[in-house]
Design a protein around this motif. Structure first.
Motif, PDB file in Angstrom:
ATOM      1  N   ARG A  54      49.530  12.078  51.129  1.00  0.00           N
ATOM      2  CA  ARG A  54      50.941  12.434  51.184  1.00  0.00           C
ATOM      3  C   ARG A  54      51.116  13.506  52.250  1.00  0.00           C
ATOM      4  N   THR A  55      52.207  13.466  52.968  1.00  0.00           N
ATOM      5  CA  THR A  55      52.437  14.434  54.037  1.00  0.00           C
ATOM      6  C   THR A  55      53.001  15.729  53.461  1.00  0.00           C
ATOM      7  N   TYR A  56      52.355  16.832  53.836  1.00  0.00           N
ATOM      8  CA  TYR A  56      52.818  18.164  53.449  1.00  0.00           C
ATOM      9  C   TYR A  56      53.208  18.915  54.711  1.00  0.00           C
ATOM     10  N   TYR A  57      54.279  19.698  54.622  1.00  0.00           N
ATOM     11  CA  TYR A  57      54.808  20.425  55.768  1.00  0.00           C
ATOM     12  C   TYR A  57      54.740  21.925  55.509  1.00  0.00           C
ATOM     13  N   ALA A  58      54.422  22.689  56.562  1.00  0.00           N
ATOM     14  CA  ALA A  58      54.469  24.150  56.498  1.00  0.00           C
ATOM     15  C   ALA A  58      55.931  24.574  56.630  1.00  0.00           C
ATOM     16  N   PRO A  59      56.272  25.796  56.226  1.00  0.00           N
ATOM     17  CA  PRO A  59      57.671  26.242  56.320  1.00  0.00           C
ATOM     18  C   PRO A  59      58.236  26.205  57.742  1.00  0.00           C
ATOM     19  N   ALA A 109      50.318  29.237  56.534  1.00  0.00           N
ATOM     20  CA  ALA A 109      51.689  28.902  56.147  1.00  0.00           C
ATOM     21  C   ALA A 109      52.367  30.066  55.436  1.00  0.00           C
ATOM     22  N   GLY A 110      51.581  30.975  54.874  1.00  0.00           N
ATOM     23  CA  GLY A 110      52.147  32.152  54.213  1.00  0.00           C
ATOM     24  C   GLY A 110      52.437  31.907  52.746  1.00  0.00           C
ATOM     25  N   PHE A 111      53.145  32.849  52.135  1.00  0.00           N
ATOM     26  CA  PHE A 111      53.394  32.791  50.692  1.00  0.00           C
ATOM     27  C   PHE A 111      54.243  31.597  50.273  1.00  0.00           C
ATOM     28  N   ASP A 112      54.985  31.022  51.199  1.00  0.00           N
ATOM     29  CA  ASP A 112      55.795  29.857  50.847  1.00  0.00           C
ATOM     30  C   ASP A 112      54.942  28.611  50.646  1.00  0.00           C
ATOM     31  N   GLY A 113      53.754  28.584  51.235  1.00  0.00           N
ATOM     32  CA  GLY A 113      52.855  27.439  51.060  1.00  0.00           C
ATOM     33  C   GLY A 113      53.383  26.183  51.716  1.00  0.00           C
ATOM     34  N   PHE A 114      53.101  25.041  51.110  1.00  0.00           N
ATOM     35  CA  PHE A 114      53.508  23.747  51.657  1.00  0.00           C
ATOM     36  C   PHE A 114      54.680  23.175  50.895  1.00  0.00           C
ATOM     37  N   GLU A 118      60.836  16.995  54.263  1.00  0.00           N
ATOM     38  CA  GLU A 118      60.742  16.817  55.716  1.00  0.00           C
ATOM     39  C   GLU A 118      61.738  17.713  56.440  1.00  0.00           C
ATOM     40  N   PRO A 119      61.343  18.230  57.601  1.00  0.00           N
ATOM     41  CA  PRO A 119      62.311  18.986  58.406  1.00  0.00           C
ATOM     42  C   PRO A 119      63.355  18.043  59.012  1.00  0.00           C
ATOM     43  N   ARG A 120      64.413  18.617  59.541  1.00  0.00           N
ATOM     44  CA  ARG A 120      65.483  17.829  60.169  1.00  0.00           C
ATOM     45  C   ARG A 120      64.936  17.071  61.379  1.00  0.00           C
ATOM     46  N   LYS A 121      65.315  15.808  61.494  1.00  0.00           N
ATOM     47  CA  LYS A 121      64.901  15.007  62.656  1.00  0.00           C
ATOM     48  C   LYS A 121      66.001  15.063  63.709  1.00  0.00           C
ATOM     49  N   PRO A 122      65.680  15.557  64.906  1.00  0.00           N
ATOM     50  CA  PRO A 122      66.712  15.640  65.947  1.00  0.00           C
ATOM     51  C   PRO A 122      67.010  14.249  66.512  1.00  0.00           C
ATOM     52  N   PRO A 123      68.254  14.012  66.933  1.00  0.00           N
ATOM     53  CA  PRO A 123      68.553  12.728  67.570  1.00  0.00           C
ATOM     54  C   PRO A 123      67.798  12.614  68.893  1.00  0.00           C
ATOM     55  N   LYS A 124      67.562  11.383  69.311  1.00  0.00           N
ATOM     56  CA  LYS A 124      66.818  11.172  70.550  1.00  0.00           C
ATOM     57  C   LYS A 124      67.570  11.819  71.709  1.00  0.00           C
TER      58      LYS A 124
END
Length: 145
Positions: A54-59, A109-114, A118-124
């Motif tokens: 599973r994909t995990y993201y940093a803050p 990643a810090g205290f916030d963890g993973f 998903e972050p916002r995807k910018p338009p092309k």
């Protein structure tokens, strides 16, 4: 000679993860400050419930467009920075396919963890990142945003 090479490579492949895990467990027992102790506790709690593949993201993760060769926008790819997919567990955490340990990136990643959000995807055409040969002279670089 090639038979010995193959045998030694198999032995190294099997033993490396165990030795690395053993070393990390020794390091984890070294007394640390209160902040790192809390981070290790949070990492241990997260690692127990984390899902493999599973994909995990940093803050601070974000999506950016990576331009194709020669700045070609038609072949641009959307990639996420600071995202990790863990594929196996050991006694001290999780590992990615290339061997990155979850503690190393969790600490950064810090205290916030993973998060799995998903972050916002910018338009092309927005937030382009230039890929090119950095040996070229700076006057030849084309940076678009």
């Amino acid at each position: 000679m090639s038979v010995l090479n193959r045998i030694s490579n198999r032995l190294v492949d099997r033993a490396t993860d165990g030795i690395d895990s053993w070393g990390r467990s020794i390091i984890a027992q070294i007394p640390t400050g209160a902040g790192e102790t809390e981070m290790r506790r949070r990492h241990a709690d997260w690692a127990r419930t984390a899902e493999l593949h599973r994909t995990y993201y940093a803050p601070d993760s974000e999506y950016i467009w990576l331009l194709g060769p020669n700045g070609d926008e038609r072949n641009a790819q959307l990639i996420a920075t600071n995202s990790y997919v863990f594929v196996r567990r050991d006694r001290t955490g999780l590992l990615t396919k290339i061997g990155t340990h979850s503690w190393d990136v969790f600490f950064r990643a810090g205290f916030d963890g993973f998060t799995t959000t998903e972050p916002r995807k910018p338009p092309k055409g927005e937030d382009f990142f230039v890929r090119g040969d950095l040996r070229d002279a700076p006057k030849d670089w084309v940076i678009t945003r």
